[in-house]
Scaffold this active site. Structure first.
Site, PDB file in Angstrom:
ATOM      1  N   ASP A  82     -12.934 -20.111  37.295  1.00  0.00           N
ATOM      2  CA  ASP A  82     -12.141 -19.231  37.576  1.00  0.00           C
ATOM      3  C   ASP A  82     -12.782 -18.567  38.461  1.00  0.00           C
ATOM      4  OD1 ASP A  82      -9.905 -17.967  38.331  1.00  0.00           O
ATOM      5  OD2 ASP A  82     -10.405 -16.490  36.825  1.00  0.00           O
ATOM      6  N   HIS A  83     -12.405 -18.473  39.274  1.00  0.00           N
ATOM      7  CA  HIS A  83     -12.916 -17.262  40.892  1.00  0.00           C
ATOM      8  C   HIS A  83     -14.456 -17.712  41.124  1.00  0.00           C
ATOM      9  CE1 HIS A  83      -9.597 -15.244  42.450  1.00  0.00           C
ATOM     10  NE2 HIS A  83      -9.378 -14.911  40.829  1.00  0.00           N
ATOM     11  N   HIS A 208      -2.237 -16.333  40.251  1.00  0.00           N
ATOM     12  CA  HIS A 208      -3.376 -15.421  39.992  1.00  0.00           C
ATOM     13  C   HIS A 208      -2.246 -13.767  39.327  1.00  0.00           C
ATOM     14  CE1 HIS A 208      -6.736 -17.255  40.886  1.00  0.00           C
ATOM     15  NE2 HIS A 208      -6.174 -18.153  41.479  1.00  0.00           N
ATOM     16  N   THR A 233      -6.947 -10.704  31.230  1.00  0.00           N
ATOM     17  CA  THR A 233      -7.283  -8.099  31.566  1.00  0.00           C
ATOM     18  C   THR A 233      -6.395  -8.758  30.477  1.00  0.00           C
ATOM     19  OG1 THR A 233      -6.931  -7.846  33.985  1.00  0.00           O
ATOM     20  CG2 THR A 233      -6.507  -6.482  32.279  1.00  0.00           C
TER      21      THR A 233
HETATM   22  P1  13P Z   1      -5.045 -10.635  35.859  1.00  0.00           P
HETATM   23  O1  13P Z   1      -6.273  -9.991  34.587  1.00  0.00           O
HETATM   24  O2  13P Z   1      -5.178 -10.283  36.187  1.00  0.00           O
HETATM   25  O3  13P Z   1      -4.367 -11.622  33.812  1.00  0.00           O
HETATM   26  O4  13P Z   1      -5.582 -12.290  36.724  1.00  0.00           O
HETATM   27  C1  13P Z   1      -6.151 -13.461  35.792  1.00  0.00           C
HETATM   28  C2  13P Z   1      -6.718 -14.447  36.953  1.00  0.00           C
HETATM   29  O5  13P Z   1      -5.750 -13.888  37.669  1.00  0.00           O
HETATM   30  C3  13P Z   1      -7.664 -14.792  36.429  1.00  0.00           C
HETATM   31  O6  13P Z   1      -8.423 -15.408  37.947  1.00  0.00           O
END
Ligand code: 13P
Length: 282
Positions: A82-83, A208, A233
């Site tokens: 991710d990212h 996201h 989160t």
């Molecule tokens: P949240 O932290 O708002 O759940 O977003 C997760 C996310 O988009 C991870 O790339």
């Protein structure tokens, strides 16, 4: 079962009108919680790791942890980065056996975003690994990526389609007003952009910022065409809150396995609920 290709999984679920949940893990307990939730709900799932988690465990170790946990699963699971912002970490994930990686160069001007993204696409495709790119800017904090809510940029369908054509990414995060972390006020989502894109491309679309969106909104995003829905989160909040609660209620309990079992069980409940909601879009 062995891990599967992320795009193949998303395409199969989307063909049934559903969306795949992608859950950020932080350790072996949270990885096992995703696997157990997938078993309980009967849904495929994407296990994703941010750069912070990869730095904590090392890419080879995290990859082995996920493969080990997935051995016990009977539903398809995929491992995704991710990212990714550091090309070296992204390349290492590709070589180590991740099924897909995200290159997030969305903080750069568009031509630079395209250049950096295309470079990763070319590299990853040589290994048979698929790539998620981002166009526009998703606000909030996700690990190393910090974006002010004011700095969020909504994508237009034309920009997103141009980005797809120029980069060759396999799935796309288009900024539609969702944000990482909890929402300070009701988010202004542009779900129509998602619908328009879904009508105009077969490229799987990623939402996201899943935490804090109410159930009706999640269901609407699935119906609008989302193929991948990210939650991070909420996992961290539930994990920590569950530990606090159990320890607070059992101040003389020093069997750590019991404490962790409660946290895992609470995570499985929450994750299975997301998976069921996402798989049906209702
Ligand atoms: P949240 O932290 O708002 O759940 O977003 C997760 C996310 O988009 C991870 O790339």
């Amino acid at each position: 079962m062995p891990l599967v290709d992320t795009v193949t999984m998303m395409t199969a679920v989307r063909a049934r009108g559903g969306c795949v949940g992608a859950f950020n893990v932080v350790d072996f307990l949270s990885i096992e919680a995703v696997v157990a939730a997938s078993e309980r709900s009967g849904c495929p799932a994407i296990i994703q790791a941010s750069s912070g988690t990869l730095k904590a465990f090392g890419v080879p170790c995290l990859t082995k942890m996920v493969k080990l946990a997935a051995e016990r699963s009977t539903h398809p699971l995929a491992l995704h980065l991710d990212h990714g912002t550091d090309p070296n970490i992204i390349r290492e994930a590709v070589r180590c056996g991740f099924n897909s990686v995200m290159i997030d160069a969305s903080s750069f001007p568009i031509d630079e975003n395209v250049r950096r993204t295309k470079e990763i696409v070319d590299y990853a495709h040589d290994y048979g690994v698929t790539v998620e790119g981002e166009i526009g800017v998703v606000a909030g904090v996700e690990d190393d990526v910090v974006v002010n809510e004011d700095a969020a940029i909504y994508t237009t369908p034309a920009e997103a389609l141009d980005f797809l054509a120029r980069t060759g990414v396999d799935f796309l995060a288009a900024a539609i007003g969702t944000a990482h972390g909890f929402y300070k006020s009701k988010p202004r989502l542009n779900i129509q952009t998602l619908r328009d894109l879904y009508a105009r491309t077969s490229c799987p679309l990623v939402v996201h910022g899943g935490t804090g969106l109410d159930r009706d909104t999640v269901a609407e995003l699935v119906r609008a065409g989302a193929s991948k829905f990210n939650v991070s989160t909420q996992i961290k909040i539930d994990y920590i809150d569950s530990l606090y609660k159990y320890i607070d209620e059992h101040r003389t309990e020093y069997n750590i396995l019991k404490v962790l079992a409660r946290a895992k069980s609470d995570l499985v409940d929450m994750l299975a609920d997301y998976m069921t909601l996402l798989s049906k879009g209702e």
